[in-house]
Scaffold this active site. Structure first.
Site, PDB file in Angstrom:
ATOM      1  N   GLY A   1       9.725   2.275  -2.512  1.00 58.34           N
ATOM      2  CA  GLY A   1       9.735   0.848  -2.210  1.00 58.34           C
ATOM      3  C   GLY A   1       8.414   0.401  -1.615  1.00 58.34           C
TER       4      GLY A   1
ATOM      5  N   CYS B   1       8.407   5.089   4.292  1.00 61.28           N
ATOM      6  CA  CYS B   1       9.781   4.608   4.137  1.00 61.28           C
ATOM      7  C   CYS B   1      10.630   5.802   3.709  1.00 61.28           C
ATOM      8  CB  CYS B   1       9.866   3.425   3.171  1.00 61.28           C
ATOM      9  SG  CYS B   1       9.539   3.758   1.442  1.00 61.28           S
ATOM     10  N   GLY B   2      11.844   5.588   3.281  1.00 57.04           N
ATOM     11  CA  GLY B   2      12.721   6.702   2.942  1.00 57.04           C
ATOM     12  C   GLY B   2      12.169   7.585   1.844  1.00 57.04           C
ATOM     13  N   THR B   3      11.854   6.986   0.701  1.00 51.87           N
ATOM     14  CA  THR B   3      11.332   7.760  -0.428  1.00 51.87           C
ATOM     15  C   THR B   3       9.860   7.494  -0.712  1.00 51.87           C
ATOM     16  OG1 THR B   3      11.900   6.062  -2.045  1.00 51.87           O
ATOM     17  CG2 THR B   3      13.592   7.746  -1.573  1.00 51.87           C
TER      18      THR B   3
ATOM     19  N   HIS C   1     -10.172   9.116  -7.371  1.00 52.43           N
ATOM     20  CA  HIS C   1     -10.179   8.648  -8.754  1.00 52.43           C
ATOM     21  C   HIS C   1      -9.673   7.227  -8.948  1.00 52.43           C
ATOM     22  CE1 HIS C   1     -10.325  12.923 -10.648  1.00 52.43           C
ATOM     23  NE2 HIS C   1     -11.389  12.619  -9.929  1.00 52.43           N
TER      24      HIS C   1
END
Length: 145
Positions: free
Chosen positions: A70, A65-67, A98
């Site tokens: 979300g 997604c964009g960042t 981990h």
């Protein structure tokens, strides 16, 4: 492995790059949407992309997604999904090794395209470090559900 791949409209411009890298590493891609830059709601794409992991049709999921924020938040609300945010290779590997991650989220606006192959290679090659400490910590993560 079979990898479920999903991107919202903001991640769509990077989706073909991600697909090419996954296939180039010898894995099969299950395309879970979207198919354009037309606005869609990322929780729907996340649900559709993580579903195949939950029902066994895919081994892992890659969300774009964009960042990435979300997508990682939505994915981690799905019981049985453990998603890490991976904007560089080390985190992509560590999320599996981990934390027993079965999904990663990437931000198309933030991840340099030159790092995409390294991020995906590390995520897809990583194996859970099945020792006493990691099993205990993952059990505690599961208990938070």
């Amino acid at each position: 492995m079979r990898i479920a791949l999903g991107a919202d409209h903001a991640g769509f411009p990077m989706k073909d790059t991600v697909r090419g890298v996954i296939e180039g590493l010898g894995h099969e891609v299950l395309d879970c949407g979207t198919g354009s830059t037309e606005p869609v709601d990322f929780p729907d794409i996340v649900r559709d992309t993580c579903g195949p992991v939950l029902d066994g049709r895919a081994d892992r999921a890659v969300l774009v997604c964009g960042t990435g924020q979300g997508a990682v938040m939505a994915a981690n609300k799905l019981p049985g999904i453990r998603c890490g945010l991976a904007h560089e290779p080390y985190s992509a590997h560590q999320a599996v090794e981990h934390d027993d991650a079965n999904a990663i989220a990437m931000g198309a606006w933030l991840v340099p395209h030159a790092l995409v192959p390294d991020i995906l290679r590390e995520f897809l090659a990583a194996v859970f470090d099945d020792d006493e400490d990691t099993r205990r910590r993952v059990a505690k993560l599961n208990a938070l559900d």
